[in-house]
Design an enzyme around this catalytic site. Structure first.
Site, PDB file in Angstrom:
ATOM      1  N   GLY B  71       0.807  -1.251  -0.112  1.00  0.00           N
ATOM      2  CA  GLY B  71      -0.046   0.032   0.005  1.00  0.00           C
ATOM      3  C   GLY B  71       0.940   1.099   0.005  1.00  0.00           C
ATOM      4  O   GLY B  71       0.567   2.290  -0.696  1.00  0.00           O
ATOM      5  N   THR B  72       1.906   1.204   0.900  1.00  0.00           N
ATOM      6  CA  THR B  72       3.083   2.217   0.927  1.00  0.00           C
ATOM      7  C   THR B  72       3.409   2.918  -0.506  1.00  0.00           C
ATOM      8  O   THR B  72       3.418   3.907  -1.023  1.00  0.00           O
ATOM      9  CB  THR B  72       3.982   2.137   1.693  1.00  0.00           C
ATOM     10  OG1 THR B  72       3.311   1.963   2.926  1.00  0.00           O
ATOM     11  CG2 THR B  72       4.880   3.224   1.872  1.00  0.00           C
ATOM     12  N   ASN B 151      -6.776   4.259   9.685  1.00  0.00           N
ATOM     13  CA  ASN B 151      -6.154   2.998  10.266  1.00  0.00           C
ATOM     14  C   ASN B 151      -6.319   2.737  11.891  1.00  0.00           C
ATOM     15  O   ASN B 151      -6.005   1.952  12.263  1.00  0.00           O
ATOM     16  CB  ASN B 151      -4.776   2.755   9.754  1.00  0.00           C
ATOM     17  CG  ASN B 151      -3.959   3.932  10.014  1.00  0.00           C
ATOM     18  OD1 ASN B 151      -4.092   5.118   9.574  1.00  0.00           O
ATOM     19  ND2 ASN B 151      -2.608   3.773  10.498  1.00  0.00           N
ATOM     20  N   GLN B 179      -7.540   0.564   4.442  1.00  0.00           N
ATOM     21  CA  GLN B 179      -8.340  -0.236   5.464  1.00  0.00           C
ATOM     22  C   GLN B 179      -9.700  -0.158   4.964  1.00  0.00           C
ATOM     23  O   GLN B 179     -10.530  -0.679   5.902  1.00  0.00           O
ATOM     24  CB  GLN B 179      -8.299   1.069   6.822  1.00  0.00           C
ATOM     25  CG  GLN B 179      -6.883   0.897   7.142  1.00  0.00           C
ATOM     26  CD  GLN B 179      -6.275  -0.597   8.016  1.00  0.00           C
ATOM     27  OE1 GLN B 179      -7.206  -1.322   8.283  1.00  0.00           O
ATOM     28  NE2 GLN B 179      -4.842  -0.643   8.167  1.00  0.00           N
ATOM     29  N   SER B 199      -4.103  -2.733  -0.284  1.00  0.00           N
ATOM     30  CA  SER B 199      -3.026  -3.731   0.103  1.00  0.00           C
ATOM     31  C   SER B 199      -3.482  -5.207   0.363  1.00  0.00           C
ATOM     32  O   SER B 199      -4.557  -5.366   1.084  1.00  0.00           O
ATOM     33  CB  SER B 199      -2.291  -3.087   1.414  1.00  0.00           C
ATOM     34  OG  SER B 199      -1.430  -3.602   2.071  1.00  0.00           O
ATOM     35  N   GLY B 200      -2.727  -5.974   0.081  1.00  0.00           N
ATOM     36  CA  GLY B 200      -3.167  -7.537   0.154  1.00  0.00           C
ATOM     37  C   GLY B 200      -3.156  -8.025   1.638  1.00  0.00           C
ATOM     38  O   GLY B 200      -4.147  -8.714   2.102  1.00  0.00           O
ATOM     39  N   HIS B 201      -2.384  -7.702   2.576  1.00  0.00           N
ATOM     40  CA  HIS B 201      -2.266  -8.392   3.621  1.00  0.00           C
ATOM     41  C   HIS B 201      -3.228  -7.345   4.809  1.00  0.00           C
ATOM     42  O   HIS B 201      -3.363  -8.046   6.063  1.00  0.00           O
ATOM     43  CB  HIS B 201      -0.670  -8.135   4.329  1.00  0.00           C
ATOM     44  CG  HIS B 201      -0.505  -6.722   4.730  1.00  0.00           C
ATOM     45  ND1 HIS B 201      -0.125  -6.565   6.224  1.00  0.00           N
ATOM     46  CD2 HIS B 201      -0.169  -5.621   4.055  1.00  0.00           C
ATOM     47  CE1 HIS B 201       0.308  -5.283   6.404  1.00  0.00           C
ATOM     48  NE2 HIS B 201       0.373  -4.800   5.075  1.00  0.00           N
ATOM     49  N   THR B 237       9.918  -7.562 -12.056  1.00  0.00           N
ATOM     50  CA  THR B 237       9.205  -9.119 -12.265  1.00  0.00           C
ATOM     51  C   THR B 237       8.076  -8.783 -11.378  1.00  0.00           C
ATOM     52  O   THR B 237       8.139  -8.794 -10.200  1.00  0.00           O
ATOM     53  CB  THR B 237       9.958 -10.254 -12.209  1.00  0.00           C
ATOM     54  OG1 THR B 237      11.076  -9.930 -13.021  1.00  0.00           O
ATOM     55  CG2 THR B 237       9.290 -11.506 -12.526  1.00  0.00           C
ATOM     56  N   CYS B 324       3.005   0.788  12.775  1.00  0.00           N
ATOM     57  CA  CYS B 324       4.191   1.608  12.286  1.00  0.00           C
ATOM     58  C   CYS B 324       4.786   2.526  13.189  1.00  0.00           C
ATOM     59  O   CYS B 324       5.690   3.191  12.978  1.00  0.00           O
ATOM     60  CB  CYS B 324       3.889   2.381  10.970  1.00  0.00           C
ATOM     61  SG  CYS B 324       2.936   1.514   9.877  1.00  0.00           S
TER      62      CYS B 324
END
Lengths: 136, 391
Positions: B71-72, B151, B179, B199-201, B237, B324
């Protein structure tokens, strides 16, 4: 992040509380910064016979408060006031660098408690180590 | 000891269906999507399928999705990419004071590069005012960036109104929706969003994969140069298993949206109701317009880190705010912006659930937490002081 000894003193702090008829009280820190500590001492024949603390703060702040009380108990005032911030951190097996400056208030609190004990003997009002403002 | 994970805004566990979707791309279909041979093309097709899945989740077209590493990176590409590409038009950016560091630190970087940034205030609930957004727009404004869901405190921002204002003034609108996806309805077309980060996680895909939606026609400059992957916007890649995981997670998030959000909301409300019974506690964030998975409370007289560590010793994993910021000694910039005094902001606790949490787990937290608060307050000189002034 924290050494096992920090966690041990944080989870099972020694000498928590206050001494209502304390001979010296040292109050240091800044609630705005998230750390504030009060150290109470009883003195007999120039020796710290009892010591207690109250702390608002992080794990490092609580652990440093706890360990300094165990270090200082039974010491002469002259020896107790020689305990520096590094001595406290070393005794705990080290502190994270970012916690050193803000959490290791315990040495300052003990010194202030001893100073206030001496001021009391001279009939002087106690000094406070509580600061205000964002920076320290 | 019972284990309860309530730090899902920091990261989530990879769901079984996401893991199952990813696994073949490690050991069976491990080709490089740029390769012409069969396995490379199979990998390329998997990336394309994921692009469609991600696009569907936010109402975009597949070709508008650029995969990133997180995401960052998506936030950086959106802000720096549009700032640089539109420099001739203007050098002014509008954002809010409660954005994630991925936005705030990027804005600070752009300020050093000569751009001007307006940081909008928020109300006591952490809400940005659309009127403030409109008032901050200048002729040289090129971009507005306001997060969809905060968040730390979970407040849902009026994204659609801000999008409409941005469109009316011909200014790009980016929203950090890291979020938001899977928790609140979001549709880039209906909400007039030109760029959106995800973001995936945070949605049960793995760490190391994110995406930026970029509306067709948006002038944006690449930050990473190389082989020209992702429409030249993000060379390198592709992380094929991660991208496949993100696609599957987006599909599941939308498929199970109603069921999951109802469950999360039920747990959230049960937790809030129970926590507010504790003396001297306050709910941070908006009381109703908040993410279904977010609880953020402040306990007077105690400090958040100690609370989180004692909870951890009881098997409950939570956070003081943004993960963070855990090495940052300053009180949360979000809570300070909402007007909390610093000593209250230091005592904040964030508990964020997900669809996998259970009512039993919430019961355990409500049984455990009051004792820890009492224990820390008994240790606090501030509590003694407060008792003295109130008696």
């Amino acid at each position: 992040m924290y050494s096992p000894k920090v966690m041990q003193h944080f989870s099972n702090p020694q000498n928590v509380g206050e001494i209502s008829d304390a001979d010296g009280v040292g109050e240091v820190g800044n609630p705005v910064c998230g750390d504030m500590m009060t150290i109470y001492i009883k003195v007999k024949d120039n020796v710290i016979t009892d010591i207690k603390f109250k702390t608002f703060g992080c794990a490092a702040a609580i652990a440093t408060s706890s360990i300094i009380t165990t270090m200082a108990k039974g010491m002469t005032l002259e020896d107790a006031e020689k305990i520096g911030r590094k001595d406290v951190a070393d005794e705990l097996g080290g502190l994270p660098p970012q916690k050193m400056h803000c959490s290791n208030l315990a040495a300052d609190g003990l010194k202030l408690a001893i100073e206030n004990y001496r001021r009391k003997l001279q009939g002087l009002p106690p000094k406070s180590g509580v600061t205000s403002g964002e920076e320290r | 000891m019972k284990k309860v994970y309530l730090d899902n805004s920091a990261t989530t566990r990879v769901s079984q269906e996401v893991l199952d979707a990813m696994l073949p791309f490690f050991t069976e279909t491990y080709g490089n999507p740029s390769s012409l041979h069969t396995m490379g093309q199979e990998a390329s097709a998997a990336v394309q399928k994921a692009r469609e899945q991600v696009a569907r989740a936010i109402g975009a077209d597949a070709e508008e999705i650029i995969f990133t590493s997180c995401g960052t990176e998506a936030d950086n590409l959106a802000l720096v990419g549009t700032a640089y590409a539109n420099r001739k038009k203007g050098n002014h950016i509008i954002t809010s004071s409660i954005e994630h560091p991925a936005i705030l630190r990027t804005c600070e970087f752009l300020e050093k590069e000569g751009f001007r940034v307006t940081y909008l205030p928020v109300d006591r609930y952490g809400m940005v005012s659309p009127a403030d957004v409109e008032a901050a727009i200048r002729p040289e404004t090129t971009l507005i960036s306001v997060m969809a869901v905060n968040n730390e405190i979970g407040t849902i921002q009026p994204v659609r109104e801000i999008g409409r204002i941005a469109k009316e003034h011909n200014v790009y609108f980016h929203s950090d929706a890291v979020q938001a996806v899977g928790k609140v309805p979001i549709n880039v077309k209906k909400d007039d969003i030109d760029m959106l980060s995800l973001s995936g996680h945070k949605i049960h895909a793995p760490k190391g994969v994110g995406a930026l939606y970029v509306k067709k026609g948006t002038r944006i400059q690449a930050l990473i140069h190389g082989g020209g992957q992702e429409r030249n916007m993000k060379s390198g890649t592709e992380n094929v298993p991660g991208i496949v995981g993100l696609g599957q997670a987006c599909e599941a998030a939308i498929r199970d949206f109603d069921k999951n959000t109802a469950h999360m909301k039920r747990l959230r409300d049960k937790l809030i109701e129970g926590l507010l019974k504790i003396d001297r506690v306050r709910l941070n964030g908006h009381p109703t317009i908040r993410s279904p998975n977010n609880v953020n409370v402040s306990f007077s007289f105690i400090e958040g880190e100690s609370l989180v560590l004692f909870l951890d010793m009881s098997g409950i994993e939570a956070s003081t705010g943004s993960a963070c910021s855990s090495k940052n000694l300053k009180a949360s910039h979000v809570l300070l912006a909402c007007g909390l005094p610093p000593e209250e902001a230091h005592g904040s606790l964030r508990l964020t659930n997900c669809a996998f949490n259970t009512e039993d787990e919430i019961d355990y937290v409500l049984e455990t937490l009051p004792g820890i608060v009492d224990r820390l307050r008994a240790m606090s000189p501030l509590y003694k002081e407060a008792a003295r002034t109130t008696t």
